[in-house]
Design an enzyme around this catalytic site. Structure first.
Site, PDB file in Angstrom:
ATOM      1  CD  GLU A 121      -2.573   2.755  -3.077  1.00  0.00           C
ATOM      2  OE1 GLU A 121      -3.779   3.137  -3.306  1.00  0.00           O
ATOM      3  OE2 GLU A 121      -1.953   2.878  -2.032  1.00  0.00           O
TER       4      GLU A 121
ATOM      5  CG  ASP B  91      -2.065   1.065   1.142  1.00  0.00           C
ATOM      6  OD1 ASP B  91      -2.534   1.409   0.136  1.00  0.00           O
ATOM      7  OD2 ASP B  91      -2.152   1.645   2.285  1.00  0.00           O
TER       8      ASP B  91
END
Length: 232
Positions: free
Chosen positions: A87, A62
């Site tokens: 991400e 993330d």
């Protein structure tokens, strides 16, 4: 050192400044010193421990753009190069950190596919627009991309289609699996009204508040179809 700026670190204000993006605090969260050997060892050991239990396990990283790519490379390498996808949202204009800087670590989520494809699926007769699929869409290389119609973040924000759209959303998921591009990821979460709502509870019972998209016959069958057809 474990975090940057112990006792008072900087906050991200200028997204054109790579140093701020990767060494200042994001949304008030303390920024780990991912270049420090002790932090790298701890993170790599954790990835190794989880991966050792099942070699088919992969990891989503993330907010990877807030970790300097070479530092992330060190962690992934030390963990034995498990499957990871990162991400790294496309920056606006000349934003300092862009997805291609992370290709060396593994795949990266390509949000632009859904941004282009979902409106076509949703619009009347919009599927004709899929004929233009290709280089003109300006997507990252297929071998570097993880694709999705939505994820747990975008379904609470920018996503054009989510589970709330029912059959049209399922159709978009089928198109995602049919396109000869990237590594598709099917969203399967839970129904919510409150933006910050957590999961409804366990055990998971599909058909209640849990939205088990991956179990729908049309999607499950397309997963099997893709496994057979590949990207031919």
């Amino acid at each position: 050192e474990v975090i940057h700026g112990v006792g008072g670190n900087c906050a991200i204000e200028n997204w054109q400044n790579r140093t701020e993006l990767q060494y200042c605090d994001l949304l008030g969260m303390p920024d780990l010193c991912t270049g420090c050997p002790g932090v790298q060892d701890t993170l790599a050991d954790y990835l190794t421990l989880v991966h050792s239990g099942n070699k088919r396990i992969g990891f989503r990283i993330d907010a990877a753009k807030h970790i300097h790519a070479p530092e992330l490379t060190g962690i992934v390498k030390q963990a034995g190069h498990p499957f990871v996808f990162q991400e790294v949202i496309h920056g606006v204009g000349d934003e300092a950190v862009q997805p291609d800087g992370y290709f060396g670590n593994g795949r990266v989520t390509e949000f632009n596919l859904a941004r282009k494809m979902a409106p076509m699926v949703k619009a009347p007769a919009g599927l004709c627009g899929l004929k233009s699929f290709g280089k003109s869409w300006g997507l990252m290389p297929s071998t570097k991309a993880v694709t999705c119609v939505d994820n747990h973040d975008t379904q609470r924000g920018e996503a054009v289609l989510t589970y709330r759209d029912g059959p049209v959303y399922y159709l978009a998921s089928m198109v995602l699996l049919a396109l000869p591009y990237g590594y598709p990821k099917i969203m399967s979460g839970y129904a919510f009204e409150d933006y910050n709502a957590g999961p409804p509870g366990y055990p998971v019972v599909c058909g209640d508040q849990w939205v088990c998209d991956h179990r729908r016959p049309e999607i499950a069958n397309m997963v099997q179809w893709r496994r057979v057809a590949g990207i031919a």
